[in-house]
Design a protein around this motif. Structure first.
Motif, PDB file in Angstrom:
ATOM      1  N   TYR A  48      -2.667  -3.509   1.316  1.00 38.51           N
ATOM      2  CA  TYR A  48      -2.349  -3.745  -0.095  1.00 38.51           C
ATOM      3  C   TYR A  48      -1.508  -2.617  -0.694  1.00 38.51           C
ATOM      4  O   TYR A  48      -0.716  -2.843  -1.602  1.00 38.51           O
ATOM      5  N   THR A  49      -1.716  -1.408  -0.193  1.00 38.18           N
ATOM      6  CA  THR A  49      -1.038  -0.245  -0.775  1.00 38.18           C
ATOM      7  C   THR A  49      -0.114   0.472   0.203  1.00 38.18           C
ATOM      8  O   THR A  49       0.726   1.263  -0.217  1.00 38.18           O
ATOM      9  N   GLY A  50      -0.297   0.228   1.504  1.00 38.43           N
ATOM     10  CA  GLY A  50       0.469   0.952   2.509  1.00 38.43           C
ATOM     11  C   GLY A  50      -0.017   2.361   2.737  1.00 38.43           C
ATOM     12  O   GLY A  50       0.589   3.120   3.496  1.00 38.43           O
ATOM     13  N   GLU A  51      -1.125   2.752   2.097  1.00 37.35           N
ATOM     14  CA  GLU A  51      -1.640   4.117   2.189  1.00 37.35           C
ATOM     15  C   GLU A  51      -2.700   4.221   3.285  1.00 37.35           C
ATOM     16  O   GLU A  51      -3.346   3.236   3.645  1.00 37.35           O
ATOM     17  N   THR A  52      -2.885   5.443   3.775  1.00 35.62           N
ATOM     18  CA  THR A  52      -3.950   5.721   4.735  1.00 35.62           C
ATOM     19  C   THR A  52      -5.237   5.959   3.975  1.00 35.62           C
ATOM     20  O   THR A  52      -5.284   6.777   3.054  1.00 35.62           O
ATOM     21  N   VAL A  53      -6.298   5.233   4.331  1.00 29.73           N
ATOM     22  CA  VAL A  53      -7.575   5.338   3.634  1.00 29.73           C
ATOM     23  C   VAL A  53      -8.686   5.608   4.640  1.00 29.73           C
ATOM     24  O   VAL A  53      -8.522   5.402   5.845  1.00 29.73           O
ATOM     25  N   HIS A 173     -10.655  -4.476  -6.679  1.00 27.29           N
ATOM     26  CA  HIS A 173     -11.554  -3.494  -6.063  1.00 27.29           C
ATOM     27  C   HIS A 173     -12.189  -4.063  -4.801  1.00 27.29           C
ATOM     28  O   HIS A 173     -12.306  -3.371  -3.779  1.00 27.29           O
ATOM     29  N   ALA A 174     -12.607  -5.330  -4.870  1.00 27.57           N
ATOM     30  CA  ALA A 174     -13.239  -5.952  -3.705  1.00 27.57           C
ATOM     31  C   ALA A 174     -12.218  -6.195  -2.593  1.00 27.57           C
ATOM     32  O   ALA A 174     -12.508  -5.971  -1.415  1.00 27.57           O
ATOM     33  N   LEU A 175     -11.028  -6.649  -2.963  1.00 25.95           N
ATOM     34  CA  LEU A 175      -9.992  -6.894  -1.952  1.00 25.95           C
ATOM     35  C   LEU A 175      -9.597  -5.605  -1.236  1.00 25.95           C
ATOM     36  O   LEU A 175      -9.373  -5.597  -0.019  1.00 25.95           O
ATOM     37  N   THR A 227      -6.185   3.160 -10.162  1.00 19.23           N
ATOM     38  CA  THR A 227      -4.749   2.880 -10.260  1.00 19.23           C
ATOM     39  C   THR A 227      -4.344   1.773  -9.298  1.00 19.23           C
ATOM     40  O   THR A 227      -3.546   0.892  -9.636  1.00 19.23           O
ATOM     41  N   GLN A 228      -4.898   1.807  -8.087  1.00 21.29           N
ATOM     42  CA  GLN A 228      -4.609   0.758  -7.115  1.00 21.29           C
ATOM     43  C   GLN A 228      -5.099  -0.604  -7.620  1.00 21.29           C
ATOM     44  O   GLN A 228      -4.397  -1.618  -7.503  1.00 21.29           O
ATOM     45  N   ALA A 229      -6.308  -0.622  -8.170  1.00 15.42           N
ATOM     46  CA  ALA A 229      -6.854  -1.878  -8.679  1.00 15.42           C
ATOM     47  C   ALA A 229      -6.064  -2.376  -9.878  1.00 15.42           C
ATOM     48  O   ALA A 229      -5.916  -3.591 -10.071  1.00 15.42           O
ATOM     49  N   ASP A 230      -5.556  -1.453 -10.690  1.00 17.98           N
ATOM     50  CA  ASP A 230      -4.696  -1.863 -11.809  1.00 17.98           C
ATOM     51  C   ASP A 230      -3.469  -2.612 -11.297  1.00 17.98           C
ATOM     52  O   ASP A 230      -3.087  -3.650 -11.834  1.00 17.98           O
ATOM     53  N   THR A 279       1.256   3.761 -16.458  1.00 21.57           N
ATOM     54  CA  THR A 279       1.325   3.152 -15.127  1.00 21.57           C
ATOM     55  C   THR A 279       1.585   1.652 -15.232  1.00 21.57           C
ATOM     56  O   THR A 279       2.418   1.093 -14.514  1.00 21.57           O
ATOM     57  N   LEU A 280       0.878   0.998 -16.131  1.00 29.02           N
ATOM     58  CA  LEU A 280       1.040  -0.441 -16.302  1.00 29.02           C
ATOM     59  C   LEU A 280       2.446  -0.777 -16.790  1.00 29.02           C
ATOM     60  O   LEU A 280       3.043  -1.769 -16.339  1.00 29.02           O
TER      61      LEU A 280
END
Length: 296
Positions: A48-53, A173-175, A227-230, A279-280
């Protein structure tokens, strides 16, 4: 013994302290190695973000859903929701259905933006939404798709579009599997606590180290989740034909409803409303593109 003219007893004590100190350093090193191995072996790329988590490999989607269901049942046993036939409950359920219907398209689009395959874990979600009578201006979506909206949110949202933005945020958040990420972060923090205790730090020193870890790592991580969930939630709302621009007024009203009592951003798990609105606003062109592409 302390008066031994040859200093034999006095000479033995430093060696014992040195041996104990060396052992503590070895234990500390062991915890640091373990923490490093845990971190690097449990990293994954988020489509969803392309980030390492960080997601603990032992926390699979099935375990997340089970924990989400258990928490949901406990909440509903303590806070009686409105009947499903209630007009407010039906209105909220209709918003949820429109958002959920766009999860496949938005998921695939975001993953493609990062050159990744779309995740499939959400296909096992058993979606449900309830409305809980409460003054809280809040909502949540647990792992597995169990959702609730508190009636205190309705006068703050004011419109279906703004409510969709909030609910899209919670679904995101769940996704994004933020629950599993938080549990993994907590485990890493526990490893840090054990390392501090093994190193011989006194409780006050350990508290200072954990506070530094919180402000420097855990709280910024939590704000990143928001921020990701936004972003993901805004794309869901736009794709479901809601007006993403309603998000600006929503967060202005959210700020007003809090009475300015929110903690400073560096000490909070959430960005302050001003940061959130900026951000929005920066995401609005992308959201309008999603609305044009998927709203049909």
């Amino acid at each position: 013994m302390r008066n031994d003219p040859f200093g034999q007893s006095g000479g033995q004590a430093p060696r014992r302290r040195g041996g104990l100190g060396s052992l503590r350093w070895l234990i500390l090193l062991g915890f640091l190695v373990y923490g490093g191995c845990y971190y690097f072996s449990n990293r994954t790329e988020d489509p969803y973000t392309g980030e390492t988590v960080l997601i603990d490999g032992s926390i699979g989607p099935d375990e997340e859903r089970a924990m989400g269901l258990q928490a949901y049942q406990e909440i509903l046993s303590q806070e009686q929701p409105l009947p499903k036939s209630d007009p407010t409950a039906q209105q909220v359920a209709a918003i949820a259905q429109r958002l959920i219907a766009k999860v496949p398209e938005v998921t695939a689009e975001l993953a493609a933006e990062h050159g990744m395959a779309a995740p499939e874990h959400w296909r096992q979600f058993e979606w449900d939404v309830n409305v809980i009578p409460s003054d809280q201006a809040n909502a949540f979506c647990l792992p597995g798709g169990k959702m609730a909206v508190y009636t205190g949110l309705i006068p703050v949202a004011q419109t279906e579009d703004a409510m969709a933005v909030v609910m899209g945020h919670e679904i995101a958040h769940a996704l994004l599997r933020h629950g599993a990420q938080r549990m993994s972060q907590q485990k890493l923090a526990q490893i840090g606590q054990m390392a501090g205790a093994a190193s011989g730090m006194d409780p006050q020193q350990q508290q200072m180290v954990m506070a530094a870890m919180g402000y420097g790592y855990l709280l910024p991580y939590a704000r990143t989740h928001e921020t990701q969930a936004d972003e993901v939630g805004l794309m869901l709302a736009a794709a479901a034909c809601y007006d993403p621009q309603q998000s600006i007024g929503l967060w202005e009203r959210m700020s007003q409803s809090s009475g300015g009592e929110a903690p400073p951003e560096f000490a909070s798990t959430h960005p302050n409303p001003g940061t959130r609105i900026q951000t929005l606003q920066s995401l609005m062109p992308k959201a309008m593109e999603y609305r044009q592409k998927f709203c049909r």
